[in-house]
Motif scaffolding. Structure first.
Motif, PDB file in Angstrom:
ATOM      1  N   THR A 106      -7.362 -19.726  41.018  1.00  0.00           N
ATOM      2  CA  THR A 106      -6.752 -19.558  42.337  1.00  0.00           C
ATOM      3  C   THR A 106      -6.711 -20.878  43.101  1.00  0.00           C
ATOM      4  OG1 THR A 106      -7.594 -17.298  42.384  1.00  0.00           O
ATOM      5  CG2 THR A 106      -6.875 -18.237  44.474  1.00  0.00           C
ATOM      6  N   VAL A 107      -7.771 -21.676  42.961  1.00  0.00           N
ATOM      7  CA  VAL A 107      -7.799 -22.991  43.617  1.00  0.00           C
ATOM      8  C   VAL A 107      -6.719 -23.887  43.042  1.00  0.00           C
ATOM      9  CG1 VAL A 107      -9.226 -25.004  44.109  1.00  0.00           C
ATOM     10  CG2 VAL A 107     -10.256 -22.738  44.078  1.00  0.00           C
ATOM     11  N   VAL A 108      -6.560 -23.850  41.726  1.00  0.00           N
ATOM     12  CA  VAL A 108      -5.518 -24.662  41.101  1.00  0.00           C
ATOM     13  C   VAL A 108      -4.136 -24.168  41.514  1.00  0.00           C
ATOM     14  CG1 VAL A 108      -4.570 -25.435  38.898  1.00  0.00           C
ATOM     15  CG2 VAL A 108      -7.037 -25.176  39.163  1.00  0.00           C
ATOM     16  N   LYS A 109      -3.978 -22.862  41.612  1.00  0.00           N
ATOM     17  CA  LYS A 109      -2.685 -22.291  41.980  1.00  0.00           C
ATOM     18  C   LYS A 109      -2.285 -22.708  43.393  1.00  0.00           C
ATOM     19  CE  LYS A 109      -2.367 -18.143  40.704  1.00  0.00           C
ATOM     20  NZ  LYS A 109      -2.568 -16.674  40.665  1.00  0.00           N
ATOM     21  N   ARG A 110      -3.240 -22.753  44.297  1.00  0.00           N
ATOM     22  CA  ARG A 110      -2.932 -23.172  45.659  1.00  0.00           C
ATOM     23  C   ARG A 110      -2.520 -24.632  45.714  1.00  0.00           C
ATOM     24  NH1 ARG A 110      -8.166 -20.465  48.704  1.00  0.00           N
ATOM     25  NH2 ARG A 110      -7.506 -18.271  48.521  1.00  0.00           N
ATOM     26  N   ARG A 111      -3.124 -25.451  44.851  1.00  0.00           N
ATOM     27  CA  ARG A 111      -2.760 -26.873  44.854  1.00  0.00           C
ATOM     28  C   ARG A 111      -1.399 -27.092  44.210  1.00  0.00           C
ATOM     29  NH1 ARG A 111      -3.175 -30.427  40.848  1.00  0.00           N
ATOM     30  NH2 ARG A 111      -4.539 -29.030  39.656  1.00  0.00           N
ATOM     31  N   PRO A 148     -10.990  -9.446  39.050  1.00  0.00           N
ATOM     32  CA  PRO A 148     -11.345  -8.378  38.110  1.00  0.00           C
ATOM     33  C   PRO A 148     -12.713  -8.620  37.521  1.00  0.00           C
ATOM     34  CG  PRO A 148      -9.755  -9.882  37.124  1.00  0.00           C
ATOM     35  CD  PRO A 148      -9.900 -10.287  38.574  1.00  0.00           C
ATOM     36  N   PHE A 149     -13.335  -7.522  37.084  1.00  0.00           N
ATOM     37  CA  PHE A 149     -14.666  -7.643  36.498  1.00  0.00           C
ATOM     38  C   PHE A 149     -14.612  -8.402  35.187  1.00  0.00           C
ATOM     39  CE2 PHE A 149     -18.272  -6.007  34.025  1.00  0.00           C
ATOM     40  CZ  PHE A 149     -19.293  -6.333  34.883  1.00  0.00           C
ATOM     41  N   PHE A 150     -13.577  -8.162  34.383  1.00  0.00           N
ATOM     42  CA  PHE A 150     -13.395  -8.875  33.123  1.00  0.00           C
ATOM     43  C   PHE A 150     -12.139  -9.723  33.211  1.00  0.00           C
ATOM     44  CE2 PHE A 150     -15.929  -5.365  31.157  1.00  0.00           C
ATOM     45  CZ  PHE A 150     -16.953  -6.169  30.716  1.00  0.00           C
ATOM     46  N   THR A 151     -12.146 -10.846  32.533  1.00  0.00           N
ATOM     47  CA  THR A 151     -10.963 -11.685  32.446  1.00  0.00           C
ATOM     48  C   THR A 151     -10.033 -11.127  31.388  1.00  0.00           C
ATOM     49  OG1 THR A 151     -12.299 -13.594  33.051  1.00  0.00           O
ATOM     50  CG2 THR A 151     -10.143 -14.025  32.080  1.00  0.00           C
ATOM     51  N   SER A 152      -8.786 -10.954  31.723  1.00  0.00           N
ATOM     52  CA  SER A 152      -7.831 -10.380  30.785  1.00  0.00           C
ATOM     53  C   SER A 152      -7.609 -11.311  29.610  1.00  0.00           C
ATOM     54  CB  SER A 152      -6.507 -10.101  31.489  1.00  0.00           C
ATOM     55  OG  SER A 152      -5.547  -9.619  30.561  1.00  0.00           O
ATOM     56  N   ASN A 153      -7.372 -10.708  28.415  1.00  0.00           N
ATOM     57  CA  ASN A 153      -7.117 -11.489  27.219  1.00  0.00           C
ATOM     58  C   ASN A 153      -5.653 -11.883  27.074  1.00  0.00           C
ATOM     59  OD1 ASN A 153      -9.769 -11.377  26.306  1.00  0.00           O
ATOM     60  ND2 ASN A 153      -9.465  -9.343  25.467  1.00  0.00           N
ATOM     61  N   ARG A 154      -4.797 -11.363  27.923  1.00  0.00           N
ATOM     62  CA  ARG A 154      -3.380 -11.663  27.804  1.00  0.00           C
ATOM     63  C   ARG A 154      -3.111 -13.098  28.257  1.00  0.00           C
ATOM     64  NH1 ARG A 154      -0.948  -6.059  30.443  1.00  0.00           N
ATOM     65  NH2 ARG A 154      -1.741  -4.661  28.805  1.00  0.00           N
ATOM     66  N   ARG A 155      -2.392 -13.809  27.420  1.00  0.00           N
ATOM     67  CA  ARG A 155      -2.064 -15.199  27.730  1.00  0.00           C
ATOM     68  C   ARG A 155      -0.917 -15.236  28.744  1.00  0.00           C
ATOM     69  NH1 ARG A 155      -4.115 -18.925  23.999  1.00  0.00           N
ATOM     70  NH2 ARG A 155      -5.038 -17.990  22.147  1.00  0.00           N
ATOM     71  N   SER A 156      -1.083 -16.014  29.777  1.00  0.00           N
ATOM     72  CA  SER A 156      -0.023 -16.199  30.745  1.00  0.00           C
ATOM     73  C   SER A 156       0.957 -17.252  30.237  1.00  0.00           C
ATOM     74  CB  SER A 156      -0.599 -16.608  32.099  1.00  0.00           C
ATOM     75  OG  SER A 156      -1.345 -17.804  31.964  1.00  0.00           O
ATOM     76  N   SER A 157       2.054 -17.404  30.964  1.00  0.00           N
ATOM     77  CA  SER A 157       3.048 -18.390  30.551  1.00  0.00           C
ATOM     78  C   SER A 157       2.456 -19.798  30.563  1.00  0.00           C
ATOM     79  CB  SER A 157       4.270 -18.311  31.471  1.00  0.00           C
ATOM     80  OG  SER A 157       3.866 -18.517  32.830  1.00  0.00           O
ATOM     81  N   GLU A 158       1.542 -20.072  31.441  1.00  0.00           N
ATOM     82  CA  GLU A 158       0.866 -21.366  31.497  1.00  0.00           C
ATOM     83  C   GLU A 158      -0.584 -21.146  31.895  1.00  0.00           C
ATOM     84  OE1 GLU A 158       2.389 -22.405  36.041  1.00  0.00           O
ATOM     85  OE2 GLU A 158       2.836 -23.756  34.356  1.00  0.00           O
ATOM     86  N   ASN A 159      -1.466 -21.876  31.222  1.00  0.00           N
ATOM     87  CA  ASN A 159      -2.888 -21.755  31.497  1.00  0.00           C
ATOM     88  C   ASN A 159      -3.226 -22.668  32.671  1.00  0.00           C
ATOM     89  OD1 ASN A 159      -5.577 -21.210  31.425  1.00  0.00           O
ATOM     90  ND2 ASN A 159      -5.967 -22.226  29.458  1.00  0.00           N
ATOM     91  N   LEU A 160      -3.533 -22.077  33.797  1.00  0.00           N
ATOM     92  CA  LEU A 160      -3.810 -22.877  34.988  1.00  0.00           C
ATOM     93  C   LEU A 160      -5.074 -23.698  34.840  1.00  0.00           C
ATOM     94  CD1 LEU A 160      -2.891 -20.316  37.808  1.00  0.00           C
ATOM     95  CD2 LEU A 160      -1.570 -22.298  37.051  1.00  0.00           C
TER      96      LEU A 160
END
Length: 489
Positions: free
Chosen positions: A299-304, A330-342
């Protein structure tokens, strides 16, 4: 002149002359770089980065960049340690040419004044120059839970024949005179564990590796910390780790010098126990590897990255992305890969905003990130790697004399559920435990000898299939039918 003397005198004079002419050393000393290193770190004893990555591939799935970064960091660390120790020995070594043999002056025989080869000239003949020591590069590993951070550390600890200690930063506190030591562990405990791993050898411990997990838990909590209170578990721990990561002398208490009970005194009370040995460990050559999940750092990277602007061409974030900025995680981090890894775009300024002081981040020049596991990665964790989950449960049932098999469709369904659940490899183990609970409860002590896990069993439509002793052909026929059915679909 020699021609006028008799033959016997000429031979004797030649012998004397030849004896006086042999004044140079007959043994050719090897160059300094050809001499063997006498330290306990042999030149051929450490694997190359390619060999380390090849070994990690047998246990850890994916994370190629993290494997490469850790392997290069470990290899360069011990190359640097070997070079620094050799430079230190050369700087403090004795000058053999300045020493004279006092016995030769009384025997009437003067020693030959030998001079070293120009390529082997002593440093004392030249103006002293400061020795350039290599600085270490500590590593910070960032990745979601269940992506293999701890497994990478444990696998490296097995392959490296060097002291390696694993600590958890969750229990670290800044212990001082006004804070009770019962609140948590002092940061020096990681060095004490390293000394234990080195079998109480302070010299080997001073060149080991310290792995600290869950380092994101010591981030500064700005919301819960006021100016009047002390953050003993956040910024205080970072300040305590600064001197240790940079390089300092850490004093730790070792094992007790005597294990015998104290002898009774005249009043019937035992004498005070002997104080344990004190060890002084220099952390200048200790490599620190820190890791953590860093939940909320994206989230910090996304804001920047998505800077707000005004106008028709403003770069506005979607509504689903804004939901993360409200503090919901979320309690667990999702395993689905996003379009870009922030997390791959993390910069030191983002870690400072996350809650780390700049001095702490500057001592971690090497940074690598781990990606969430995909469906194919989870399948390989189940079946391919050494010590896979299916091989573990197969061996567990085998101790009870039971053979268990998983169909291909059931394995695919288990991986799909793990992707939806999240948590990486830990979430995958949780699904396996819940699926095999009834089988692990019913089978031990019964006549069941064969267990088959199908896709319908994973979906909850039917229980696991059991066969008794002597029903092996029926068990294998049912497993073959399930495989053929999966191929047709």
């Amino acid at each position: 002149m020699l021609s006028r003397l008799p033959h016997t005198c000429r031979v004797h004079s030649l012998r004397v002359l030849s004896r006086n002419l042999q004044t140079q050393a007959r043994y050719e000393y090897p160059l300094r770089n050809e001499q063997d290193d006498g330290s306990f770190l042999p030149r051929s004893g450490l694997a190359t980065p390619r060999q380390l990555v090849r070994y990690l591939d047998e246990y850890v799935i994916g994370q190629e960049i993290a494997k490469k970064v850790l392997s290069v960091a470990v290899f360069n660390h011990y190359t640097r340690v070997r070079a620094n120790l050799a430079a230190f020995d050369d700087e403090n070594g004795a000058d053999p040419w300045s020493e004279a043999n006092a016995d030769d002056t009384h025997s009437g025989v003067s020693s030959a004044h030998l001079h070293p080869h120009p390529q082997r000239a002593l440093s004392s003949q030249l103006p002293l120059q400061p020795v350039s020591l290599f600085e270490k590069s500590n590593v910070l590993v960032i990745g979601p839970t269940g992506s293999g951070k701890t497994l990478l550390a444990r696998t490296l600890a097995r392959v490296l024949d060097v002291p390696f200690s694993v600590s958890d930063a969750t229990s670290f506190t800044q212990v001082s005179a006004d804070i009770s030591p019962d609140v948590g562990e002092d940061v020096d405990m990681c060095i004490q564990r390293l000394l234990q791993a080195a079998n109480w050898d302070s010299y080997r411990a001073s060149t080991g590796i310290v792995y600290i997990d869950e380092v994101d838990k010591i981030a500064r909590k700005s919301s819960s910390t006021t100016e009047s209170s002390r953050d003993v578990g956040g910024e205080g721990v970072q300040q305590a780790l600064l001197r240790m990561m940079e390089g300092s002398i850490v004093t730790v208490q070792g094992k007790p010098s005597s294990l015998e009970p104290p002898a009774p005194t005249a009043r019937g009370r035992g004498s005070p126990a002997a104080r344990p040995d004190t060890y002084h460990i220099d952390t200048s050559n200790v490599l620190f590897i820190l890791s953590g999940a860093f939940v909320g750092l994206d989230t910090v990277v996304k804001r920047r990255v998505s800077k707000g602007s005004i106008g028709f061409t403003a770069n506005l974030a979607p509504k689903e992305e804004d939901s993360d900025s409200k503090g919901f995680m979320p309690f667990f981090t999702s395993n689905r890969r996003s379009s870009e890894n922030l997390l791959e775009m993390v910069e030191p300024a983002d870690l400072v905003k996350y809650g780390f002081i700049p001095e702490f981040i500057s001592r971690l020049p090497t940074l690598t990130t781990l990606s969430p596991l995909s469906t194919q990665d989870l399948r390989r964790i189940l079946t391919d790697v050494r010590g896979s989950l299916i091989s573990q449960y197969t061996a567990l049932f085998g101790h009870s004399g039971v053979e268990i098999r998983f169909t291909t469709a059931s394995i695919d369904q288990i991986c799909s559920r793990a992707v939806e659940r999240g948590g990486g490899a830990r979430g995958l183990r949780g699904i396996m435990e819940s699926l095999l609970l009834d089988a692990m409860y019913e089978v031990p002590g019964s006549n069941v000898r064969y267990v088959l896990i199908t896709k319908d069993m994973v979906l909850g439509k039917s229980p696991a299939l059991y066969w008794m002793r002597g029903d092996g052909p029926a068990f294998w026929a049912a497993w073959a039918d399930e495989e053929q059915r999966a191929e047709r679909h």
